[in-house]
Design an enzyme around this catalytic site. Sequence first.
Site, PDB file in Angstrom:
ATOM      1  N   GLY A  74       1.721   0.152   2.675  1.00  0.00           N
ATOM      2  CA  GLY A  74       1.706   0.843   1.378  1.00  0.00           C
ATOM      3  C   GLY A  74       1.099  -0.084   0.341  1.00  0.00           C
ATOM      4  O   GLY A  74       1.220  -1.306   0.449  1.00  0.00           O
ATOM      5  N   TYR A  86       6.255   6.932  -6.392  1.00  0.00           N
ATOM      6  CA  TYR A  86       5.036   6.126  -6.263  1.00  0.00           C
ATOM      7  C   TYR A  86       4.624   5.444  -7.558  1.00  0.00           C
ATOM      8  O   TYR A  86       3.762   4.569  -7.542  1.00  0.00           O
ATOM      9  CB  TYR A  86       3.906   6.994  -5.691  1.00  0.00           C
ATOM     10  N   LEU A  87       5.256   5.856  -8.675  1.00  0.00           N
ATOM     11  CA  LEU A  87       4.946   5.157  -9.930  1.00  0.00           C
ATOM     12  C   LEU A  87       5.290   3.668  -9.804  1.00  0.00           C
ATOM     13  O   LEU A  87       4.677   2.819 -10.445  1.00  0.00           O
ATOM     14  CB  LEU A  87       5.747   5.759 -11.088  1.00  0.00           C
ATOM     15  N   GLN A  88       6.274   3.386  -8.935  1.00  0.00           N
ATOM     16  CA  GLN A  88       6.681   1.985  -8.752  1.00  0.00           C
ATOM     17  C   GLN A  88       5.588   1.156  -8.077  1.00  0.00           C
ATOM     18  O   GLN A  88       5.584  -0.061  -8.136  1.00  0.00           O
ATOM     19  CB  GLN A  88       7.942   1.911  -7.873  1.00  0.00           C
ATOM     20  N   THR A 109       2.908  -4.973   9.434  1.00  0.00           N
ATOM     21  CA  THR A 109       1.666  -5.721   9.669  1.00  0.00           C
ATOM     22  C   THR A 109       1.962  -6.977  10.480  1.00  0.00           C
ATOM     23  O   THR A 109       1.185  -7.350  11.374  1.00  0.00           O
ATOM     24  CB  THR A 109       1.013  -6.134   8.328  1.00  0.00           C
ATOM     25  N   ILE A 115       6.352  -3.753  -2.312  1.00  0.00           N
ATOM     26  CA  ILE A 115       7.274  -3.638  -3.449  1.00  0.00           C
ATOM     27  C   ILE A 115       8.717  -3.691  -2.954  1.00  0.00           C
ATOM     28  O   ILE A 115       9.609  -4.072  -3.683  1.00  0.00           O
ATOM     29  CB  ILE A 115       7.023  -2.386  -4.321  1.00  0.00           C
ATOM     30  N   ASP A 116       8.941  -3.327  -1.681  1.00  0.00           N
ATOM     31  CA  ASP A 116      10.306  -3.353  -1.131  1.00  0.00           C
ATOM     32  C   ASP A 116      10.847  -4.784  -0.988  1.00  0.00           C
ATOM     33  O   ASP A 116      12.057  -4.978  -0.885  1.00  0.00           O
ATOM     34  CB  ASP A 116      10.337  -2.710   0.264  1.00  0.00           C
ATOM     35  N   GLU A 155      16.370   4.434  -1.927  1.00  0.00           N
ATOM     36  CA  GLU A 155      16.042   5.616  -1.098  1.00  0.00           C
ATOM     37  C   GLU A 155      16.510   5.474   0.348  1.00  0.00           C
ATOM     38  O   GLU A 155      16.740   6.468   1.040  1.00  0.00           O
ATOM     39  CB  GLU A 155      14.526   5.858  -1.107  1.00  0.00           C
TER      40      GLU A 155
HETATM   41  O1  F6P Z   1       5.626   0.168   0.907  1.00  0.00           O
HETATM   42  C1  F6P Z   1       6.959   0.469   1.119  1.00  0.00           C
HETATM   43  C2  F6P Z   1       7.257   1.824   0.608  1.00  0.00           C
HETATM   44  O2  F6P Z   1       6.910   1.825  -0.722  1.00  0.00           O
HETATM   45  C3  F6P Z   1       8.685   2.292   0.838  1.00  0.00           C
HETATM   46  O3  F6P Z   1       9.555   1.962  -0.171  1.00  0.00           O
HETATM   47  C4  F6P Z   1       8.514   3.777   1.004  1.00  0.00           C
HETATM   48  O4  F6P Z   1       9.557   4.303   1.775  1.00  0.00           O
HETATM   49  C5  F6P Z   1       7.230   3.864   1.706  1.00  0.00           C
HETATM   50  O5  F6P Z   1       6.455   2.777   1.260  1.00  0.00           O
HETATM   51  C6  F6P Z   1       6.483   5.148   1.478  1.00  0.00           C
HETATM   52  O6  F6P Z   1       5.185   4.973   1.920  1.00  0.00           O
HETATM   53  P1  F6P Z   1       4.091   6.053   2.210  1.00  0.00           P
HETATM   54  O7  F6P Z   1       4.620   7.379   1.759  1.00  0.00           O
HETATM   55  O8  F6P Z   1       2.918   5.585   1.402  1.00  0.00           O
HETATM   56  O9  F6P Z   1       3.837   5.960   3.659  1.00  0.00           O
END
Ligand code: F6P
Length: 341
Positions: A11, A272-274, A105, A126-127, A222
Amino acid sequence: MKRIGIVCDGGDAPGINAAIRAVARASFDREFEVLGFIDGFHGLIEDDVKIITKPSVSGILTLGGSILGISRFNPYKDPKHVEAIKENFKKNNLTLLVFIGDRDTVTVAKKLSEEGVPSIVVPKSIDNDVYGTDHSIGFDTAVSFIASSLDNLHATASAHHRLMVVETMGRETGWLALFGGLAGGADYIVIPEVPFNIEEIAKHVESRRKEGKNFSIVTVAEGVVLPGEDTSKFEYDEFGHKVNSKRMVGYRLASELENLTHLRTRVMILGYLQRGGIPTNTDRLLATRLGVEAVNLTSKGIFNVVVGVKNGEVITTPYEDAYDKINMADVTYFELARLFF
Ligand code: F6P
């Protein structure tokens, strides 16, 4: 002459471009060549690649996203993909790959290293769950966003005397809900690392009301699994992680709290704003240090490691020690936060 290939995987996270710039500029300083693969593993598999030049990384330090694109992709789902990666690695005459990536990765990089494709992982997420670093690139920016969101939500929650449940990202870890909640003054924080009881949270909200605080803000990660949730309905991604975006943890928690407290309750999923936005200075500095270190390691012939920062020092962790571990949230910060509930 060494040649580095950059691949962004997973992500996106604010600071990826700062890391690309750092790898590029440190490489040019040593007269190494740099190639950038487009859209992560897709570019590596399809040989969609471009030469990175000084002008191409000019002005990108402050940009969110990734100038090379990025994708979440598991090449080990298809042996043809792995063969294509090996072939394109050779074809492009690469010394190694620099992955700007996450926990998955590291797993893929370790497997590739065993097949003769060397690499270094610069951790971004970001996690903040990549093992081998105190902080991953993007985490600080996301925490700043959550904290400033809580500032805004305080105004509206207090004006309307509401209970506000704020869902943050954090697939398996509670760093974002914890640090964002601590920095933004949350009245309760719900994370996977700390057992919780919804009745207790409701009682806490009640006791705040009795003290004259007629609003409350609760942050929830989440990734939290709520009591009674039907785990057989979970969907999983190609790495086997549960997909949280449709689970609506924030809404479920809010509805239980509303039933128990009878307080008018609202939900804010920061989503996704985060992940977007301009990287903070902390993320720019981290990305710069880690990106430059990846090039230093390349020139020393060191690879198959995650570069990270521990107690302020740049360090490396071999894939072997990192690939099967998660950087879980440090619960001493929860103890700190609890003082302010
Ligand atoms: O990159 C980690 C993260 O932001 C998680 O917090 C989230 O669950 C996940 O990506 C969602 O990613 P995508 O919907 O882009 O696959």
